[in-house]
Design a protein around this motif. Sequence first.
Motif, PDB file in Angstrom:
ATOM      1  N   MET A   1       9.357  -3.845   5.065  1.00 44.28           N
ATOM      2  CA  MET A   1       8.468  -3.221   4.128  1.00 44.28           C
ATOM      3  C   MET A   1       9.230  -2.487   3.020  1.00 44.28           C
ATOM      4  O   MET A   1       8.882  -1.363   2.681  1.00 44.28           O
ATOM      5  CB  MET A   1       7.567  -2.232   4.837  1.00 44.28           C
ATOM      6  CG  MET A   1       6.664  -2.791   5.867  1.00 44.28           C
ATOM      7  SD  MET A   1       5.018  -2.913   5.193  1.00 44.28           S
ATOM      8  CE  MET A   1       4.462  -4.355   5.987  1.00 44.28           C
ATOM      9  N   PRO A   2      10.231  -3.104   2.448  1.00 44.21           N
ATOM     10  CA  PRO A   2      10.995  -2.400   1.403  1.00 44.21           C
ATOM     11  C   PRO A   2      10.160  -2.037   0.181  1.00 44.21           C
ATOM     12  O   PRO A   2      10.436  -1.039  -0.476  1.00 44.21           O
ATOM     13  CB  PRO A   2      12.106  -3.374   1.039  1.00 44.21           C
ATOM     14  CG  PRO A   2      11.762  -4.674   1.651  1.00 44.21           C
ATOM     15  CD  PRO A   2      10.751  -4.427   2.717  1.00 44.21           C
ATOM     16  N   ARG A   3       9.129  -2.799  -0.110  1.00 44.48           N
ATOM     17  CA  ARG A   3       8.293  -2.489  -1.280  1.00 44.48           C
ATOM     18  C   ARG A   3       7.485  -1.218  -1.095  1.00 44.48           C
ATOM     19  O   ARG A   3       7.044  -0.609  -2.057  1.00 44.48           O
ATOM     20  CB  ARG A   3       7.353  -3.649  -1.590  1.00 44.48           C
ATOM     21  CG  ARG A   3       8.072  -4.860  -2.083  1.00 44.48           C
ATOM     22  CD  ARG A   3       7.108  -5.940  -2.414  1.00 44.48           C
ATOM     23  NE  ARG A   3       7.838  -7.100  -2.879  1.00 44.48           N
ATOM     24  CZ  ARG A   3       7.279  -8.170  -3.371  1.00 44.48           C
ATOM     25  NH1 ARG A   3       5.965  -8.227  -3.450  1.00 44.48           N
ATOM     26  NH2 ARG A   3       8.002  -9.176  -3.777  1.00 44.48           N
ATOM     27  N   LEU A   4       7.265  -0.823   0.133  1.00 43.93           N
ATOM     28  CA  LEU A   4       6.469   0.373   0.414  1.00 43.93           C
ATOM     29  C   LEU A   4       7.324   1.605   0.715  1.00 43.93           C
ATOM     30  O   LEU A   4       6.779   2.667   0.973  1.00 43.93           O
ATOM     31  CB  LEU A   4       5.544   0.120   1.614  1.00 43.93           C
ATOM     32  CG  LEU A   4       4.402  -0.854   1.402  1.00 43.93           C
ATOM     33  CD1 LEU A   4       3.648  -1.066   2.710  1.00 43.93           C
ATOM     34  CD2 LEU A   4       3.469  -0.358   0.325  1.00 43.93           C
ATOM     35  N   PHE A   5       8.637   1.486   0.646  1.00 45.55           N
ATOM     36  CA  PHE A   5       9.507   2.574   1.084  1.00 45.55           C
ATOM     37  C   PHE A   5       9.192   3.897   0.398  1.00 45.55           C
ATOM     38  O   PHE A   5       9.170   4.937   1.038  1.00 45.55           O
ATOM     39  CB  PHE A   5      10.981   2.212   0.887  1.00 45.55           C
ATOM     40  CG  PHE A   5      11.895   3.238   1.473  1.00 45.55           C
ATOM     41  CD1 PHE A   5      12.074   3.305   2.850  1.00 45.55           C
ATOM     42  CD2 PHE A   5      12.547   4.153   0.678  1.00 45.55           C
ATOM     43  CE1 PHE A   5      12.906   4.264   3.410  1.00 45.55           C
ATOM     44  CE2 PHE A   5      13.379   5.115   1.228  1.00 45.55           C
ATOM     45  CZ  PHE A   5      13.564   5.171   2.593  1.00 45.55           C
ATOM     46  N   TRP A   6       8.942   3.905  -0.905  1.00 48.26           N
ATOM     47  CA  TRP A   6       8.662   5.135  -1.635  1.00 48.26           C
ATOM     48  C   TRP A   6       7.165   5.391  -1.818  1.00 48.26           C
ATOM     49  O   TRP A   6       6.766   6.371  -2.436  1.00 48.26           O
ATOM     50  CB  TRP A   6       9.335   5.120  -3.009  1.00 48.26           C
ATOM     51  CG  TRP A   6      10.823   5.084  -2.898  1.00 48.26           C
ATOM     52  CD1 TRP A   6      11.631   4.004  -3.121  1.00 48.26           C
ATOM     53  CD2 TRP A   6      11.683   6.134  -2.507  1.00 48.26           C
ATOM     54  NE1 TRP A   6      12.941   4.324  -2.900  1.00 48.26           N
ATOM     55  CE2 TRP A   6      13.003   5.651  -2.516  1.00 48.26           C
ATOM     56  CE3 TRP A   6      11.474   7.452  -2.136  1.00 48.26           C
ATOM     57  CZ2 TRP A   6      14.095   6.424  -2.182  1.00 48.26           C
ATOM     58  CZ3 TRP A   6      12.581   8.227  -1.811  1.00 48.26           C
ATOM     59  CH2 TRP A   6      13.862   7.714  -1.833  1.00 48.26           C
ATOM     60  N   ALA A   7       6.322   4.531  -1.284  1.00 53.72           N
ATOM     61  CA  ALA A   7       4.879   4.614  -1.511  1.00 53.72           C
ATOM     62  C   ALA A   7       4.237   5.748  -0.717  1.00 53.72           C
ATOM     63  O   ALA A   7       4.619   6.043   0.410  1.00 53.72           O
ATOM     64  CB  ALA A   7       4.215   3.299  -1.123  1.00 53.72           C
ATOM     65  N   THR A   8       3.230   6.365  -1.339  1.00 51.02           N
ATOM     66  CA  THR A   8       2.406   7.341  -0.629  1.00 51.02           C
ATOM     67  C   THR A   8       1.097   6.700  -0.174  1.00 51.02           C
ATOM     68  O   THR A   8       0.468   7.173   0.763  1.00 51.02           O
ATOM     69  CB  THR A   8       2.087   8.560  -1.515  1.00 51.02           C
ATOM     70  OG1 THR A   8       1.447   8.114  -2.704  1.00 51.02           O
ATOM     71  CG2 THR A   8       3.360   9.322  -1.849  1.00 51.02           C
ATOM     72  N   THR A   9       0.692   5.623  -0.861  1.00 48.05           N
ATOM     73  CA  THR A   9      -0.526   4.886  -0.521  1.00 48.05           C
ATOM     74  C   THR A   9      -0.198   3.407  -0.420  1.00 48.05           C
ATOM     75  O   THR A   9       0.447   2.854  -1.307  1.00 48.05           O
ATOM     76  CB  THR A   9      -1.612   5.081  -1.593  1.00 48.05           C
ATOM     77  OG1 THR A   9      -1.919   6.467  -1.700  1.00 48.05           O
ATOM     78  CG2 THR A   9      -2.876   4.314  -1.245  1.00 48.05           C
ATOM     79  N   ALA A  10      -0.652   2.776   0.653  1.00 38.57           N
ATOM     80  CA  ALA A  10      -0.485   1.327   0.815  1.00 38.57           C
ATOM     81  C   ALA A  10      -1.864   0.695   0.802  1.00 38.57           C
ATOM     82  O   ALA A  10      -2.774   1.164   1.485  1.00 38.57           O
ATOM     83  CB  ALA A  10       0.220   1.009   2.126  1.00 38.57           C
ATOM     84  N   ILE A  11      -2.016  -0.350   0.001  1.00 33.89           N
ATOM     85  CA  ILE A  11      -3.256  -1.124  -0.017  1.00 33.89           C
ATOM     86  C   ILE A  11      -2.895  -2.514   0.484  1.00 33.89           C
ATOM     87  O   ILE A  11      -2.043  -3.186  -0.095  1.00 33.89           O
ATOM     88  CB  ILE A  11      -3.850  -1.186  -1.437  1.00 33.89           C
ATOM     89  CG1 ILE A  11      -4.152   0.218  -1.944  1.00 33.89           C
ATOM     90  CG2 ILE A  11      -5.127  -2.041  -1.432  1.00 33.89           C
ATOM     91  CD1 ILE A  11      -4.582   0.267  -3.405  1.00 33.89           C
TER      92      ILE A  11
END
Length: 75
Positions: A1-11
């Motif tokens: 899940m490298p694309r979500l590493f800095w994310a606060t919200t996942a859709i």
Amino acid sequence: MPRLFWATTAITHACPIDADSIHQLHKLTRVIVTGPAIVNVKACEVRGIEVRHLPVSDAPGPALISLLEALVSAA
């Protein structure tokens, strides 16, 4: 899940999010599920991550985007 590493919200629509991924996403505070994706809700609860499911709808794209934006801003 490298694309979500800095994310606060996942859709997510069809991409599952398992417990191992959840434990690696330190900034994640919210997951919005728009389709059949399986999200490990128990792992989210342990981390205090809110999980919301978008209601099933036949609405056109712009209406669904508006609904998603409302879900994200409401929390």
